[in-house]
Design an enzyme around this catalytic site. Structure first.
Site, short mmCIF file in Angstrom:
data_model
loop_
_atom_site.label_atom_id
_atom_site.label_comp_id
_atom_site.label_asym_id
_atom_site.label_seq_id
_atom_site.Cartn_x
_atom_site.Cartn_y
_atom_site.Cartn_z
N GLU A 66 -45.80 25.68 49.85
CA GLU A 66 -46.56 25.42 51.08
C GLU A 66 -46.00 26.20 52.27
O GLU A 66 -46.76 26.70 53.11
CB GLU A 66 -46.57 23.91 51.37
CG GLU A 66 -47.41 23.16 50.34
CD GLU A 66 -47.24 21.65 50.43
OE1 GLU A 66 -46.10 21.18 50.40
OE2 GLU A 66 -48.27 20.95 50.53
N GLU A 105 -45.86 18.11 42.87
CA GLU A 105 -45.68 16.77 43.44
C GLU A 105 -46.25 15.69 42.54
O GLU A 105 -45.69 14.59 42.43
CB GLU A 105 -46.36 16.69 44.82
CG GLU A 105 -45.68 17.48 45.92
CD GLU A 105 -46.14 18.93 46.02
OE1 GLU A 105 -46.74 19.46 45.06
OE2 GLU A 105 -45.88 19.55 47.07
N GLY A 139 -43.21 21.94 48.62
CA GLY A 139 -43.12 22.39 50.01
C GLY A 139 -42.69 23.86 50.10
O GLY A 139 -42.99 24.54 51.09
N ALA A 180 -39.52 19.97 49.06
CA ALA A 180 -38.85 18.98 49.89
C ALA A 180 -37.67 18.40 49.12
O ALA A 180 -37.67 18.38 47.88
CB ALA A 180 -39.83 17.87 50.25
N1 CO8 Z 1 -34.82 18.20 45.95
C1 CO8 Z 1 -33.51 17.91 45.86
N2 CO8 Z 1 -32.69 18.54 44.99
C2 CO8 Z 1 -33.20 19.50 44.21
C3 CO8 Z 1 -34.56 19.85 44.26
C4 CO8 Z 1 -35.38 19.16 45.19
N3 CO8 Z 1 -36.68 19.47 45.36
N4 CO8 Z 1 -34.80 20.82 43.33
C5 CO8 Z 1 -33.62 21.08 42.76
N5 CO8 Z 1 -32.65 20.28 43.26
C6 CO8 Z 1 -31.24 20.22 42.90
C7 CO8 Z 1 -31.05 19.53 41.56
O1 CO8 Z 1 -31.05 18.13 41.71
C8 CO8 Z 1 -29.72 20.11 41.14
O2 CO8 Z 1 -28.69 19.43 41.83
P1 CO8 Z 1 -27.47 18.72 41.01
O3 CO8 Z 1 -26.79 19.88 40.33
O4 CO8 Z 1 -26.68 18.08 42.07
O5 CO8 Z 1 -28.12 17.80 40.04
C9 CO8 Z 1 -29.75 21.51 41.66
O6 CO8 Z 1 -30.75 21.54 42.67
C10 CO8 Z 1 -30.14 22.54 40.60
O7 CO8 Z 1 -31.36 22.13 40.03
P2 CO8 Z 1 -31.58 21.99 38.44
O8 CO8 Z 1 -30.30 21.64 37.78
O9 CO8 Z 1 -32.74 21.07 38.23
O10 CO8 Z 1 -31.96 23.50 38.09
P3 CO8 Z 1 -32.88 24.00 36.91
O11 CO8 Z 1 -32.74 25.49 36.92
O12 CO8 Z 1 -32.60 23.27 35.65
O13 CO8 Z 1 -34.39 23.61 37.35
C11 CO8 Z 1 -36.26 23.42 38.89
C12 CO8 Z 1 -34.96 24.20 38.47
C13 CO8 Z 1 -37.34 23.63 37.83
C14 CO8 Z 1 -36.68 24.04 40.21
C15 CO8 Z 1 -35.93 21.91 39.04
O14 CO8 Z 1 -34.80 21.77 39.86
C16 CO8 Z 1 -37.05 21.12 39.66
O15 CO8 Z 1 -38.02 20.81 38.99
N6 CO8 Z 1 -36.93 20.75 40.97
C17 CO8 Z 1 -37.85 19.89 41.67
C18 CO8 Z 1 -39.11 20.66 42.02
C19 CO8 Z 1 -40.11 19.75 42.68
O16 CO8 Z 1 -40.60 18.79 42.13
N7 CO8 Z 1 -40.46 20.11 43.94
C20 CO8 Z 1 -41.44 19.38 44.72
C21 CO8 Z 1 -40.74 18.43 45.64
S1 CO8 Z 1 -41.90 17.38 46.49
C22 CO8 Z 1 -42.42 18.35 47.77
O17 CO8 Z 1 -42.03 19.47 47.98
C23 CO8 Z 1 -43.42 17.70 48.68
C24 CO8 Z 1 -43.75 18.62 49.86
C25 CO8 Z 1 -44.83 18.06 50.72
C26 CO8 Z 1 -44.31 17.14 51.69
C27 CO8 Z 1 -43.21 17.71 52.47
C28 CO8 Z 1 -42.25 16.65 52.82
C29 CO8 Z 1 -40.93 17.14 53.42
#
Ligand code: CO8
Length: 258
Positions: free
Chosen positions: A112, A132, A109, A65
């Site tokens: 999921e 999460e 997500g 998400a």
């Molecule tokens: N949401 C928003 N932006 C994101 C997300 C995300 N989940 N993941 C990555 N991005 C963005 C980053 O902020 C970044 O943007 P910017 O350059 O503007 O800062 C861009 O994508 C590239 O990401 P990174 O620079 O972090 O790239 P890396 O290669 O260093 O890292 C990762 C990749 C490991 C994937 C890292 O981005 C990360 O950990 N992302 C978050 C993963 C996460 O925690 N996901 C779970 C989210 S919660 C969820 O899904 C709940 C679902 C259940 C409920 C559903 C509700 C809708």
């Protein structure tokens, strides 16, 4: 509806839906999920389509998400708008088979959504996680339920409580994914498998999907009863006659209901 966050294309009888929000690693904004819902509905209703492939990029199927969109929501916001239910569950309602083709990150997500599809073909660089808990949340799109059913309690607890990443090999060992292919071949392989399914009798593929999914909703004896009724019903189809006659006549079947 014009799409900005996804690509929806037809490859013969295969509907290919590609998540396309590279700047956020395909994180699920509301807009992206609305587009996914719309495209899945259209493919499901399209008589030319027999199977759907849902994929992301080589780096990310989807990073979950959109945390930036979600971070400031209050309880009353998420409750009132029925956050996620309104546009997250279409994949579970689609009657045609859907293959998730996962390369790179399938997180939160993203994992999921892949679990809502019928099976997952993973690239060798795929990484699955429910992270999460690391951001002060918990899975909310079926992760705690589907992982527990698909890979068992111990692995599900491990993933949901630690947020650790599971690589493609471990995911295949524990039955989360059905097969692994080199990342450069993922799209072609997934479409090849989808084409194979689309070539079969469409109602039979759909009934088979429904019967397997039933296993996760009911008891064994009720599931077997359901399967028996559905099995009997395929004898009402021309395609059953054609399939068995073709076998006896040593030729390739030509299914009509496609
Ligand atoms: N949401 C928003 N932006 C994101 C997300 C995300 N989940 N993941 C990555 N991005 C963005 C980053 O902020 C970044 O943007 P910017 O350059 O503007 O800062 C861009 O994508 C590239 O990401 P990174 O620079 O972090 O790239 P890396 O290669 O260093 O890292 C990762 C990749 C490991 C994937 C890292 O981005 C990360 O950990 N992302 C978050 C993963 C996460 O925690 N996901 C779970 C989210 S919660 C969820 O899904 C709940 C679902 C259940 C409920 C559903 C509700 C809708």
């Amino acid at each position: 509806m014009a799409y900005e966050c996804i690509l929806a294309e037809k490859d013969g009888e295969v509907g290919v839906l590609t998540l396309n929000r590279p700047e956020a690693l395909n994180a699920f904004s509301d807009q992206l999920m609305d587009e996914v819902t719309d495209a899945l509905k259209k493919f499901d209703a399209d008589d030319d389509i027999g199977c759907i492939v849902l994929m992301g990029s080589e780096k990310a199927f989807a990073a979950g998400a959109d945390i930036k969109e979600m971070a400031s929501k209050s309880y009353i916001d998420v409750y009132s708008e029925d956050f996620i239910t309104k546009n997250w569950e279409e994949a579970t309602r689609v009657r045609k088979p859907i293959i998730a083709a996962v390369a790179g990150y399938a997180l939160g997500g993203g994992c999921e959504l892949a679990l809502m599809c019928d099976f997952i073909i993973a690239a060798d660089n795929a990484k699955f996680a429910q992270p999460e808990i690391t951001i002060g949340a918990m899975p909310g799109a079926g992760g705690t339920q589907r992982l527990a059913r698909f890979i068992g309690k111990s692995k599900a607890m491990d993933m949901c409580l630690t947020g650790r990443m599971m690589d493609a090999q471990e995911a295949e060992r524990c039955g989360l994914v059905s097969r692994i292919v080199p990342k450069g071949e993922l799209r072609a392989e997934a479409i090849k498998v989808a084409r194979q399914i689309a070539d079969f009798s469409r109602p039979i593929a759909m009934l088979t999907k429904e019967a397997v999914n039933r296993a996760y909703e009911t008891t064994l004896s009720e599931g077997v009863r359901f399967e028996r009724r559905v099995f009997h019903s395929v004898f009402a189809l021309e395609d059953q006659k054609e399939g068995m006659t073709a076998f006896i006549e040593k030729r390739k079947p030509s299914f009509k209901n496609r």
